[in-house]
Scaffold this motif. Structure first.
Motif, PDB file in Angstrom:
ATOM      1  N   GLY A 221       0.812  -1.214   0.000  1.00 62.47           N
ATOM      2  CA  GLY A 221       0.000   0.000   0.000  1.00 62.47           C
ATOM      3  C   GLY A 221       0.844   1.261   0.000  1.00 62.47           C
ATOM      4  O   GLY A 221       0.534   2.231  -0.709  1.00 62.47           O
ATOM      5  N   ALA A 222       1.926   1.251   0.766  1.00 60.65           N
ATOM      6  CA  ALA A 222       2.816   2.408   0.802  1.00 60.65           C
ATOM      7  C   ALA A 222       3.482   2.635  -0.555  1.00 60.65           C
ATOM      8  O   ALA A 222       3.658   3.784  -0.993  1.00 60.65           O
ATOM      9  N   LEU A 223       3.855   1.567  -1.244  1.00 62.77           N
ATOM     10  CA  LEU A 223       4.460   1.696  -2.574  1.00 62.77           C
ATOM     11  C   LEU A 223       3.474   2.284  -3.581  1.00 62.77           C
ATOM     12  O   LEU A 223       3.843   3.127  -4.421  1.00 62.77           O
TER      13      LEU A 223
ATOM     14  N   MET B 164       3.945   6.058  -5.429  1.00 62.16           N
ATOM     15  CA  MET B 164       3.954   6.314  -6.866  1.00 62.16           C
ATOM     16  C   MET B 164       2.842   7.265  -7.294  1.00 62.16           C
ATOM     17  O   MET B 164       2.986   7.998  -8.270  1.00 62.16           O
ATOM     18  N   SER B 165       1.718   7.284  -6.562  1.00 60.40           N
ATOM     19  CA  SER B 165       0.573   8.089  -6.994  1.00 60.40           C
ATOM     20  C   SER B 165       0.486   9.456  -6.316  1.00 60.40           C
ATOM     21  O   SER B 165       0.103  10.442  -6.949  1.00 60.40           O
ATOM     22  N   GLN B 166       0.854   9.527  -5.013  1.00 56.96           N
ATOM     23  CA  GLN B 166       0.677  10.773  -4.276  1.00 56.96           C
ATOM     24  C   GLN B 166       1.949  11.309  -3.630  1.00 56.96           C
ATOM     25  O   GLN B 166       1.904  12.337  -2.970  1.00 56.96           O
TER      26      GLN B 166
ATOM     27  N   TRP C 227       5.268  11.927   1.225  1.00 58.79           N
ATOM     28  CA  TRP C 227       4.633  12.276   2.494  1.00 58.79           C
ATOM     29  C   TRP C 227       3.281  11.575   2.661  1.00 58.79           C
ATOM     30  O   TRP C 227       2.883  11.242   3.772  1.00 58.79           O
ATOM     31  N   ARG C 228       2.591  11.365   1.541  1.00 60.18           N
ATOM     32  CA  ARG C 228       1.320  10.645   1.628  1.00 60.18           C
ATOM     33  C   ARG C 228       1.566   9.181   1.992  1.00 60.18           C
ATOM     34  O   ARG C 228       0.798   8.580   2.751  1.00 60.18           O
ATOM     35  N   ALA C 229       2.637   8.613   1.471  1.00 59.50           N
ATOM     36  CA  ALA C 229       2.986   7.233   1.814  1.00 59.50           C
ATOM     37  C   ALA C 229       3.375   7.125   3.283  1.00 59.50           C
ATOM     38  O   ALA C 229       2.995   6.167   3.974  1.00 59.50           O
TER      39      ALA C 229
ATOM     40  N   ILE D  84       1.929   5.640   9.046  1.00 58.86           N
ATOM     41  CA  ILE D  84       1.592   6.051  10.424  1.00 58.86           C
ATOM     42  C   ILE D  84       0.157   5.658  10.752  1.00 58.86           C
ATOM     43  O   ILE D  84      -0.130   5.116  11.836  1.00 58.86           O
ATOM     44  N   LEU D  85      -0.763   5.947   9.831  1.00 55.26           N
ATOM     45  CA  LEU D  85      -2.166   5.581  10.039  1.00 55.26           C
ATOM     46  C   LEU D  85      -2.325   4.071  10.164  1.00 55.26           C
ATOM     47  O   LEU D  85      -3.093   3.578  11.005  1.00 55.26           O
ATOM     48  N   PHE D  86      -1.581   3.335   9.359  1.00 53.82           N
ATOM     49  CA  PHE D  86      -1.619   1.874   9.407  1.00 53.82           C
ATOM     50  C   PHE D  86      -1.185   1.362  10.779  1.00 53.82           C
ATOM     51  O   PHE D  86      -1.826   0.481  11.357  1.00 53.82           O
ATOM     52  N   LEU D  87      -0.103   1.919  11.313  1.00 51.68           N
ATOM     53  CA  LEU D  87       0.402   1.475  12.613  1.00 51.68           C
ATOM     54  C   LEU D  87      -0.605   1.760  13.729  1.00 51.68           C
ATOM     55  O   LEU D  87      -0.782   0.938  14.640  1.00 51.68           O
ATOM     56  N   VAL D  88      -1.276   2.907  13.651  1.00 45.73           N
ATOM     57  CA  VAL D  88      -2.273   3.254  14.673  1.00 45.73           C
ATOM     58  C   VAL D  88      -3.444   2.282  14.625  1.00 45.73           C
ATOM     59  O   VAL D  88      -3.884   1.743  15.660  1.00 45.73           O
TER      60      VAL D  88
END
Length: 206
Positions: free
Chosen positions: A93-95, A99-101, A104-106, A111-115
């Motif tokens: 998902g981060a990759l 590539m798309s945004q 910093w968006r990755a 961070i959101l994933f870890l929370v």
């Protein structure tokens, strides 16, 4: 699959014909336990995957991330692989977002994933899957590591319920042997001497 009841009856008949009664009873008891644990594990894993996938999809969509539905489905599907599946989904998902945004968006996604994973690991997963197989967390990690080294992803998935079956059978046999010797079970004594969580909290507050 349509003829499974007939095949099951034939298999039972063969076992009754060629096995002593005690051996047959033990085998059928173990088979019933295995079927129950595997069914609960698969149902729990699928339910947890749907829940965590839906949570990620909604939060990512509301937060304006690209590929919100795709990443949510990927995380929900990969969560079927215990311990390591969601980590792989996070990297993929981060990759995609990198590539798309951009970077910093990755990073924000990670961070959101870890929370969300902390919330899932502490509240959602224990209630849905953790209690379904009755296996302590340490043995879950051992089962996943051993299964992954022997059979890869398939081993990671099947070794947890298999380890739970072995754990339950050994626990039952050990308890019977201790009762036959007149020795109290240390596990039962420890549980009896351990106060409930509410009482421990009150003692700490005092």
């Amino acid at each position: 699959m349509l003829d499974k009841e007939h095949l099951g009856a034939q298999f039972k008949g063969l076992l009754q014909a060629y096995l002593p009664q005690k051996a047959y009873a033990r085998f059928m008891g173990g088979a019933s336990l295995s079927n129950r644990i595997f069914s609960k594990f698969v149902a729990g894993q699928c339910t947890e995957g749907l829940v965590i996938g839906a949570i990620f999809s909604v939060i990512l969509f509301v937060s304006g991330f690209d590929y919100a539905l795709l990443i949510g489905v990927l995380i929900g599907f990969m969560s079927l692989i215990p311990v390591f599946g969601t980590t792989i989904a996070c990297i993929l998902g981060a990759l995609l977002l990198l590539m798309s945004q951009g970077l910093w968006r990755a990073v924000a996604f990670v961070i959101l994933f870890l929370v969300i994973q902390q919330i899932d690991g502490n509240f959602i997963y224990p209630h849905i899957v953790g209690t379904s197989v009755g296996l302590p967390p340490m043995w879950v990690l051992v089962a996943v590591t051993l299964g992954g080294s022997l059979m890869g992803v398939t081993g990671m998935f099947f070794c947890i319920p298999l380890a739970s079956v072995i754990y339950t059978l050994v626990h039952r046999d050990a308890r019977k042997r201790l009762e036959a010797k007149g020795i109290p079970s240390p596990v039962v004594e420890m549980a009896a001497n351990t106060p409930p969580k509410k009482q421990r909290r009150k003692r700490k507050n005092k």
